[in-house]
Design an enzyme around this catalytic site. Sequence first.
Site, short mmCIF file in Angstrom:
data_model
loop_
_atom_site.label_atom_id
_atom_site.label_comp_id
_atom_site.label_asym_id
_atom_site.label_seq_id
_atom_site.Cartn_x
_atom_site.Cartn_y
_atom_site.Cartn_z
N THR A 1 -3.45 -16.48 -4.13
CA THR A 1 -4.06 -16.94 -2.89
C THR A 1 -5.57 -17.03 -3.07
O THR A 1 -6.15 -16.35 -3.92
CB THR A 1 -3.74 -15.97 -1.72
OG1 THR A 1 -4.51 -16.33 -0.58
CG2 THR A 1 -4.06 -14.54 -2.10
N GLU B 1 -6.33 -14.24 -7.69
CA GLU B 1 -7.19 -14.35 -6.51
C GLU B 1 -8.18 -15.49 -6.71
O GLU B 1 -8.89 -15.53 -7.71
CB GLU B 1 -7.98 -13.06 -6.28
CG GLU B 1 -7.22 -11.96 -5.58
CD GLU B 1 -8.14 -10.87 -5.07
OE1 GLU B 1 -7.69 -10.10 -4.20
OE2 GLU B 1 -9.28 -10.76 -5.54
N CYS B 2 -8.22 -16.41 -5.76
CA CYS B 2 -9.21 -17.48 -5.72
C CYS B 2 -9.20 -18.26 -7.05
O CYS B 2 -8.30 -19.05 -7.29
CB CYS B 2 -10.59 -16.93 -5.38
SG CYS B 2 -11.73 -18.20 -4.75
N GLY B 3 -10.17 -18.04 -7.93
CA GLY B 3 -10.16 -18.73 -9.21
C GLY B 3 -8.89 -18.47 -10.00
O GLY B 3 -8.36 -19.36 -10.67
#
Length: 437
Positions: free
Chosen positions: A428, A327-329
Amino acid sequence: MTARGLIIAAPRSGAGKTSVTIGLLRALKRRGILVRGAKSGPDFIDPAFHEAACGQPGVNLDSWSMNPALLDGLAGQAGADMEFLLVESAMGLFDGIEGEANRSGAASDLARRFGLPVLLVLDVSGQSRTAAAIAHGFNSFDPDITLAGVVLNKVASDRHYNQAAGAIERAGMKVLGAIRRNPDMMMPERHLGLVQASEHKSLDAFINQMADIMEEQLDIDAILATARAPEIEALEKIALSPPGQRIAIAQDAAFTFLYPHLKRQWKEAGAELVAFSPLNDEAPSKDCDVCWLPGGYPELYAGKLASAQKFRTGLANFAQSASVHGECGGFMVLGQGLIDADGVEHQMTGLLGHSTSFAKRKMNLGYRQAELLADCALGKKGEVLRGHEFHYARVVEQGPDDPLVRLSDGIGNWIGAAGARRGLVSGTFFHAIACES
């Protein structure tokens, strides 16, 4: 819910809500009161400060991402066996998105739904009697919300206090404290907001200082007397099913953003969370059936992650037979490369084909609805999740992988396909908070 509750709000971000909240949490803990903090909206960072202040895990209460049954259950659980629940508002009290009634994401939804009174923190720097007009607006804007009282922040002098407090009290509202200007109350920030609690130097001393200030300058007994106990009788609903039975979770300074409610609910559902540190060159345990790379600040540690050979090799081997999600990072680390703020590119794990850049910054912020395009750690194909994006990094090379989700914003406007998937690996920028249904 057995606790009495109160919302600590303000007209805007940066007015002093977090300092007041953590100071009050620690002050109440000193008195031997069982108290927990909660945060309206999707903020990752403040719940960790709340936990550090009172010793109880924090929780997010988000009226947009969480359907009413889930919201009731989480609020009820947060207040169970507690005496007080202090809910810190995000942004301004009424700041949310347009849409379904009472599902804007604003803290005012929580005040209205649970009948929680509002303690309004007003930064009165640069104003005096005008503070009464602002407080009056909050007191009259929504008849279903009760203003418990006002705390004045950044008061310059006795004269300044008398002008602002006198005008507020003449308008029929209570002033429950006044905090003098104090540069020591400033909390360090970076691009996603406050520096994380785990990174704050001398955190406990800072929180104790906040508690000292609140005890000296606020009428804490009067504040507590305004709190109310909402009637919540709801079974807690699972926000997001555990992605596996044994979940390897990256956990260190680069990977920190895992919602408290997900972590707690996964454990209570019988899943085992097995932490490992990529920054310490650790790989996910081979006996886990899924690996989760949360968000955080990998751009600050890109060089160290690039040289963590055991982590990179171990993660690649893990992904041959078990699911990996970022997720993200975490999504950034799953890509081919990460360009840091100085423009230096670092090789990442290469389990997905995209590359990201923090040098070419672009803020992405907002609620998201995400329809899954394939089975993955987040759920089954076709399921719709609610959550948010908050990042400055951007994809600079898309790569050949299939997208993971179809994204819409909080009011249903189409954004497009996003994320990536390849084999058992997915990722994502979207942070999942709960299933839509």
